[in-house]
Design a protein around this motif. Structure first.
Motif, PDB file in Angstrom:
ATOM      1  N   PHE A 291       0.724  -1.190   0.047  1.00 33.63           N
ATOM      2  CA  PHE A 291      -0.077  -0.083  -0.003  1.00 33.63           C
ATOM      3  C   PHE A 291       0.975   1.288   0.108  1.00 33.63           C
ATOM      4  O   PHE A 291       1.762   1.410   0.728  1.00 33.63           O
ATOM      5  N   PHE A 292       0.486   2.277  -0.859  1.00 32.96           N
ATOM      6  CA  PHE A 292       1.308   3.446  -0.923  1.00 32.96           C
ATOM      7  C   PHE A 292       0.624   4.234   0.386  1.00 32.96           C
ATOM      8  O   PHE A 292      -0.220   4.991   0.239  1.00 32.96           O
ATOM      9  N   VAL A 293       1.379   4.501   1.476  1.00 33.68           N
ATOM     10  CA  VAL A 293       0.922   5.371   2.571  1.00 33.68           C
ATOM     11  C   VAL A 293       2.414   5.925   3.034  1.00 33.68           C
ATOM     12  O   VAL A 293       3.354   5.425   2.719  1.00 33.68           O
ATOM     13  N   ASN A 294       2.155   6.972   3.716  1.00 21.54           N
ATOM     14  CA  ASN A 294       3.312   7.828   4.024  1.00 21.54           C
ATOM     15  C   ASN A 294       4.213   7.051   5.224  1.00 21.54           C
ATOM     16  O   ASN A 294       3.544   6.947   6.279  1.00 21.54           O
ATOM     17  N   PRO A 295       5.342   6.912   4.868  1.00 17.95           N
ATOM     18  CA  PRO A 295       6.014   6.003   6.149  1.00 17.95           C
ATOM     19  C   PRO A 295       5.986   6.790   7.541  1.00 17.95           C
ATOM     20  O   PRO A 295       6.020   8.060   7.651  1.00 17.95           O
ATOM     21  N   GLY A 296       5.820   6.154   8.534  1.00 18.84           N
ATOM     22  CA  GLY A 296       5.381   6.571   9.912  1.00 18.84           C
ATOM     23  C   GLY A 296       4.118   7.003  10.351  1.00 18.84           C
ATOM     24  O   GLY A 296       4.232   7.581  11.432  1.00 18.84           O
ATOM     25  N   GLU A 297       3.343   7.443   9.006  1.00 19.76           N
ATOM     26  CA  GLU A 297       2.038   8.121   9.663  1.00 19.76           C
ATOM     27  C   GLU A 297       1.141   6.928   9.804  1.00 19.76           C
ATOM     28  O   GLU A 297       1.112   6.007   9.435  1.00 19.76           O
TER      29      GLU A 297
ATOM     30  N   LEU B 242      -3.595 -15.208   6.933  1.00 16.23           N
ATOM     31  CA  LEU B 242      -3.738 -13.886   6.424  1.00 16.23           C
ATOM     32  C   LEU B 242      -2.158 -13.371   5.997  1.00 16.23           C
ATOM     33  O   LEU B 242      -1.420 -13.707   6.935  1.00 16.23           O
ATOM     34  N   ALA B 243      -1.883 -12.950   5.114  1.00 15.50           N
ATOM     35  CA  ALA B 243      -0.605 -12.668   4.608  1.00 15.50           C
ATOM     36  C   ALA B 243      -0.621 -11.446   3.902  1.00 15.50           C
ATOM     37  O   ALA B 243      -1.148 -11.073   2.989  1.00 15.50           O
ATOM     38  N   SER B 244       0.605 -10.782   4.396  1.00 17.31           N
ATOM     39  CA  SER B 244       0.745  -9.245   3.654  1.00 17.31           C
ATOM     40  C   SER B 244       2.275  -9.217   2.855  1.00 17.31           C
ATOM     41  O   SER B 244       3.085  -9.918   3.386  1.00 17.31           O
ATOM     42  N   ALA B 245       2.152  -8.420   2.145  1.00 20.86           N
ATOM     43  CA  ALA B 245       3.385  -8.110   1.366  1.00 20.86           C
ATOM     44  C   ALA B 245       3.759  -6.488   1.698  1.00 20.86           C
ATOM     45  O   ALA B 245       2.814  -5.550   1.678  1.00 20.86           O
ATOM     46  N   CYS B 246       5.080  -6.219   2.019  1.00 18.55           N
ATOM     47  CA  CYS B 246       5.383  -4.917   2.107  1.00 18.55           C
ATOM     48  C   CYS B 246       4.787  -4.301   3.070  1.00 18.55           C
ATOM     49  O   CYS B 246       4.524  -4.605   4.121  1.00 18.55           O
ATOM     50  N   SER B 247       4.344  -2.860   2.509  1.00 20.80           N
ATOM     51  CA  SER B 247       3.285  -2.164   3.554  1.00 20.80           C
ATOM     52  C   SER B 247       1.892  -2.459   3.559  1.00 20.80           C
ATOM     53  O   SER B 247       1.632  -1.930   4.367  1.00 20.80           O
ATOM     54  N   GLY B 248       1.702  -3.628   3.170  1.00 23.00           N
ATOM     55  CA  GLY B 248       0.273  -4.278   3.485  1.00 23.00           C
ATOM     56  C   GLY B 248       0.015  -4.362   4.749  1.00 23.00           C
ATOM     57  O   GLY B 248      -0.963  -4.841   5.519  1.00 23.00           O
ATOM     58  N   ALA B 249       1.375  -4.739   5.579  1.00 24.81           N
ATOM     59  CA  ALA B 249       1.290  -5.322   6.979  1.00 24.81           C
ATOM     60  C   ALA B 249       0.429  -4.051   7.843  1.00 24.81           C
ATOM     61  O   ALA B 249       0.106  -4.357   8.954  1.00 24.81           O
TER      62      ALA B 249
ATOM     63  N   ILE C 116       7.928  -5.753   7.753  1.00 30.24           N
ATOM     64  CA  ILE C 116       7.580  -4.770   6.667  1.00 30.24           C
ATOM     65  C   ILE C 116       8.614  -4.287   5.841  1.00 30.24           C
ATOM     66  O   ILE C 116       9.791  -4.455   6.297  1.00 30.24           O
ATOM     67  N   HIS C 117       8.537  -3.570   4.829  1.00 29.75           N
ATOM     68  CA  HIS C 117       9.591  -2.902   3.989  1.00 29.75           C
ATOM     69  C   HIS C 117      10.448  -1.914   4.946  1.00 29.75           C
ATOM     70  O   HIS C 117       9.751  -1.338   5.840  1.00 29.75           O
ATOM     71  N   TRP C 118      11.842  -2.272   4.782  1.00 26.82           N
ATOM     72  CA  TRP C 118      12.599  -1.250   5.857  1.00 26.82           C
ATOM     73  C   TRP C 118      12.459   0.157   5.746  1.00 26.82           C
ATOM     74  O   TRP C 118      12.517   0.706   6.858  1.00 26.82           O
ATOM     75  N   GLY C 119      11.623   0.540   4.972  1.00 24.59           N
ATOM     76  CA  GLY C 119      11.539   2.095   4.748  1.00 24.59           C
ATOM     77  C   GLY C 119      10.118   2.368   5.795  1.00 24.59           C
ATOM     78  O   GLY C 119       9.973   3.488   5.907  1.00 24.59           O
TER      79      GLY C 119
ATOM     80  N   PRO D  17      20.591  -6.918   2.954  1.00 22.28           N
ATOM     81  CA  PRO D  17      21.576  -6.359   2.253  1.00 22.28           C
ATOM     82  C   PRO D  17      20.935  -5.211   1.262  1.00 22.28           C
ATOM     83  O   PRO D  17      21.673  -4.255   0.788  1.00 22.28           O
ATOM     84  N   PHE D  18      19.593  -5.007   1.226  1.00 27.13           N
ATOM     85  CA  PHE D  18      18.978  -4.106   0.257  1.00 27.13           C
ATOM     86  C   PHE D  18      18.260  -3.021   1.034  1.00 27.13           C
ATOM     87  O   PHE D  18      18.208  -1.566   0.279  1.00 27.13           O
ATOM     88  N   ALA D  19      18.712  -2.968   2.447  1.00 24.42           N
ATOM     89  CA  ALA D  19      18.186  -1.634   3.120  1.00 24.42           C
ATOM     90  C   ALA D  19      19.121  -0.551   3.141  1.00 24.42           C
ATOM     91  O   ALA D  19      20.273  -0.683   3.026  1.00 24.42           O
ATOM     92  N   ALA D  20      18.707   0.867   3.074  1.00 30.66           N
ATOM     93  CA  ALA D  20      19.515   2.056   3.291  1.00 30.66           C
ATOM     94  C   ALA D  20      20.093   2.039   4.780  1.00 30.66           C
ATOM     95  O   ALA D  20      19.135   1.774   5.630  1.00 30.66           O
ATOM     96  N   LEU D  21      21.146   2.202   5.205  1.00 24.61           N
ATOM     97  CA  LEU D  21      21.577   2.130   6.352  1.00 24.61           C
ATOM     98  C   LEU D  21      21.247   3.361   7.206  1.00 24.61           C
ATOM     99  O   LEU D  21      21.140   3.476   8.424  1.00 24.61           O
TER     100      LEU D  21
END
Length: 343
Positions: A90-96, A119-126, A142-145, A218-222
């Motif tokens: 889902f395109f939601v604003n990170p943190g909000e 129930l199964a979620s992908a990325c921000s669907g969590a 969830i996605h690292w971002g 390995p994919f995440a921004a540090l």
């Protein structure tokens, strides 16, 4: 694995904030078990083992986040009882917080879970699992971002961004995939768990999918630059972005701040949620990652270029923070550069 005589119902929950590629990518993968591998190897399609369908709101067509029209098969109110429910990104604003935006979907998810569905979620669907009250005091990924989207809004959630898949809840009937294309891992896992490992491997072969066993690390921004209201620390951050290669950069930032060492360390950590030395390491390692992706310098030279005189220390730090050695990272993420060099 569930014994089945009829295809399993797999509901893919969609909303305008989802991406059509994930919605219909899931649809394709769940349509494949039992059907496609036999067709490719014998010319005769087999019997599908899963029956995916798209469910959304009142069932009306809508444009997804990437502009593609989605035409749901069912509304929430007339959806066949699912054995599995999948929630795409889902395109939601990170943190909000998204409290109140998906009440109908959250209630439907809770009912499906109470009725025994996986129930199964992908990325921000969590986030929708959180809205349904299924992540409180539980492990999640969830996605690292989007880590803060969970930690800021759902009490006691313990986010594991280093893991590609996290299972939780009663009988492990909630599963989350970390980020981006990890929905493919999620689909393969569900096929293996509910249909069979053989069928999951056949789907992987048909679609040439690779299991991401290394996780998200390995994919995440540090790091991400965090603008703060502290002008002194912001000035030090800007200096660090240009001068992280210099010896003793934390000492230099302390002098630049005009604070005592103790006050600077405390104030920097409060403003950035990172220790000053960890901030420097993150800047250096992000530059090292880019150099490994795009260039051919030896690892020792890369270490020196980003500010480390001791290449062995650089290697150990890189492995701990990134999850791969510098050489492994270059092999993994330098393939595109190598392909272009052959043109």
């Amino acid at each position: 694995m569930i014994e089945q005589t009829t295809p399993l119902n797999v509901a893919i929950l969609a909303a305008p904030e989802a991406t059509a590629s994930t919605i219909y990518g899931m649809f394709d993968l769940f349509s494949s078990p039992g059907r496609d591998f036999l067709f490719i190897t014998s010319g005769a399609a087999g019997t599908p083992r899963m029956r995916p369908y798209v469910v959304a709101g009142d069932g009306s067509p809508f444009r997804a986040a990437n502009g593609i029209w989605v035409r749901p098969d069912h509304a929430l109110s007339d959806c066949p009882r699912p054995d599995i429910v999948c929630i795409p990104d889902f395109f939601v604003n990170p943190g909000e917080s998204v409290a109140g935006q998906y009440d109908a979907e959250a209630r439907w998810l809770k009912r499906a879970h109470d009725d025994g569905a996986m129930l199964a979620s992908a990325c921000s669907g969590a986030v929708l699992l959180g809205e349904a009250g299924l992540l409180d005091n539980r492990e999640a990924t969830i996605h690292w971002g989007y880590v803060e989207t969970l930690t800021n809004n759902y009490p006691g959630v313990k986010v594991r961004p280093d893991q590609s898949l996290v299972l939780t809840g009663e009988a492990q009937r909630v599963v989350m995939a970390g980020g981006g294309s990890s929905w493919q891992d999620l689909a393969l896992y569900l096929i293996a768990r509910f249909v069979g490992l053989k069928e999951a491997m056949e789907v992987a072969k048909v679609y040439m999918l690779q299991w991401h066993d290394m996780g998200q690390q390995p994919f995440a921004a540090l790091m991400r630059f965090r603008q703060t209201s502290d002008a002194v620390i912001n000035r030090c951050q800007r200096w660090a972005e240009l001068n992280y290669r210099t010896p003793s950069p934390v000492t230099a930032m302390t002098k630049l701040s005009g604070l005592s060492e103790r006050s600077f360390v405390r104030r920097f950590a409060r403003a950035t949620d990172m220790k000053a030395i960890d901030y420097i390491h993150a800047l250096r390692l992000e530059q090292a990652k880019q150099m490994l992706e795009t260039g051919g310098l030896p690892v020792e030279a890369v270490a020196n270029e980003v500010g480390y005189e001791d290449a062995s220390f650089f290697g150990r730090l890189f492995r701990r923070k990134v999850g791969l050695t510098p050489a492994q990272y270059r092999i993994r993420f330098g393939a595109l550069r190598r392909a272009l060099s052959r043109d």
